[in-house]
Scaffold this motif. Structure first.
Motif, PDB file in Angstrom:
ATOM      1  N   LYS A 268       1.045  31.452 -12.665  1.00 12.57           N
ATOM      2  CA  LYS A 268       0.122  31.270 -13.789  1.00 12.57           C
ATOM      3  C   LYS A 268      -0.640  29.958 -13.671  1.00 12.57           C
ATOM      4  O   LYS A 268      -1.847  29.903 -13.930  1.00 12.57           O
ATOM      5  N   ILE A 269       0.038  28.903 -13.245  1.00 13.78           N
ATOM      6  CA  ILE A 269      -0.597  27.588 -13.104  1.00 13.78           C
ATOM      7  C   ILE A 269      -1.728  27.628 -12.077  1.00 13.78           C
ATOM      8  O   ILE A 269      -2.794  27.065 -12.296  1.00 13.78           O
ATOM      9  N   VAL A 270      -1.499  28.308 -10.954  1.00 13.03           N
ATOM     10  CA  VAL A 270      -2.510  28.336  -9.882  1.00 13.03           C
ATOM     11  C   VAL A 270      -3.436  29.544  -9.967  1.00 13.03           C
ATOM     12  O   VAL A 270      -4.328  29.701  -9.133  1.00 13.03           O
ATOM     13  N   GLY A 271      -3.233  30.401 -10.956  1.00 11.53           N
ATOM     14  CA  GLY A 271      -4.100  31.560 -11.133  1.00 11.53           C
ATOM     15  C   GLY A 271      -3.846  32.685 -10.149  1.00 11.53           C
ATOM     16  O   GLY A 271      -4.768  33.432  -9.797  1.00 11.53           O
ATOM     17  N   ALA A 272      -2.596  32.819  -9.698  1.00 10.18           N
ATOM     18  CA  ALA A 272      -2.255  33.878  -8.737  1.00 10.18           C
ATOM     19  C   ALA A 272      -1.879  35.159  -9.460  1.00 10.18           C
ATOM     20  O   ALA A 272      -1.151  35.129 -10.449  1.00 10.18           O
ATOM     21  N   GLN A 273      -2.365  36.280  -8.938  1.00 11.22           N
ATOM     22  CA  GLN A 273      -2.033  37.594  -9.482  1.00 11.22           C
ATOM     23  C   GLN A 273      -0.951  38.289  -8.666  1.00 11.22           C
ATOM     24  O   GLN A 273      -0.487  39.358  -9.032  1.00 11.22           O
ATOM     25  N   PHE A 274      -0.577  37.672  -7.527  1.00  6.44           N
ATOM     26  CA  PHE A 274       0.347  38.315  -6.600  1.00  6.44           C
ATOM     27  C   PHE A 274       1.402  37.338  -6.097  1.00  6.44           C
ATOM     28  O   PHE A 274       1.117  36.154  -5.921  1.00  6.44           O
ATOM     29  N   ILE A 275       2.588  37.879  -5.855  1.00  8.13           N
ATOM     30  CA  ILE A 275       3.648  37.158  -5.160  1.00  8.13           C
ATOM     31  C   ILE A 275       3.842  37.880  -3.834  1.00  8.13           C
ATOM     32  O   ILE A 275       3.971  39.107  -3.804  1.00  8.13           O
ATOM     33  N   LEU A 276       3.853  37.142  -2.748  1.00  4.79           N
ATOM     34  CA  LEU A 276       4.029  37.688  -1.413  1.00  4.79           C
ATOM     35  C   LEU A 276       5.459  37.432  -0.962  1.00  4.79           C
ATOM     36  O   LEU A 276       5.945  36.299  -1.040  1.00  4.79           O
ATOM     37  N   ARG A 277       6.127  38.499  -0.505  1.00  2.00           N
ATOM     38  CA  ARG A 277       7.496  38.366   0.003  1.00  2.00           C
ATOM     39  C   ARG A 277       7.624  39.171   1.295  1.00  2.00           C
ATOM     40  O   ARG A 277       6.992  40.212   1.453  1.00  2.00           O
ATOM     41  N   GLY A 278       8.450  38.692   2.190  1.00  2.00           N
ATOM     42  CA  GLY A 278       8.699  39.375   3.441  1.00  2.00           C
ATOM     43  C   GLY A 278      10.029  40.100   3.407  1.00  2.00           C
ATOM     44  O   GLY A 278      10.981  39.644   2.764  1.00  2.00           O
TER      45      GLY A 278
END
Length: 154
Positions: free
Chosen positions: A78-88
């Motif tokens: 939310k702080i950086v304005g990301a809509q996605f979390i990337l995981r491997g």
């Protein structure tokens, strides 16, 4: 703009991490490599070394931002304005571990979606834990860790 956060401890950042980020650069406009700070854990590299090593690896690439963070990943998103979390995902065990986290993140922040990328053949065996163990026992990790990162380890 599609913005993703790739969270982790990255102690150290490996070729497996790099492969995921490099492949995800085609999916997202910006990727924050977010080094989670846990003050109760003592790592091989301190947090500033981890950050500096990854910054050196991605120097000159404006799509990649490297930062440290504390707290919940969704709050950092939310702080950086990301809509996605990337995981491997390396294997089914990783999926079993990651799935409940992704489900709970959806409850905490329904507008933030988790994207899973499978490890590419040839990187699924690499983990920071294994790298640290090899180093602790005097082995070479040249085939597991990018040169830019190795400079901070040696």
């Amino acid at each position: 703009m599609k913005v993703a956060v790739f969270p982790g401890s990255f102690d150290p950042f490996t070729f497996a991490h790099k492969d995921l980020v490099d492949r995800a650069l085609g999916l997202f406009d910006k990727i924050y490599i977010a080094i989670g700070v846990n003050s109760s854990k003592k790592g091989m590299l301190d947090y500033e070394q981890r950050k500096a090593s990854i910054v050196a690896l991605y120097a000159g690439n404006p799509q990649v931002v490297v930062e440290t963070f504390t707290g919940l990943t969704v709050d950092y998103c939310k702080i950086v304005g990301a809509q996605f979390i990337l995981r491997g995902l390396r294997n089914a065990k990783d999926l079993e571990f990651e799935n409940p986290i992704a489900q709970n993140n959806l409850i905490l922040a329904p507008s933030i979606e988790t994207y899973f990328l499978m490890s590419r053949s040839g990187t699924g065996h690499i983990s920071s834990t294994i790298v640290r163990d090899i180093l602790a026992n005097g082995g070479s990790v040249n085939s597991l860790v990018p040169q830019e990162i190795l400079r901070f380890i040696k």
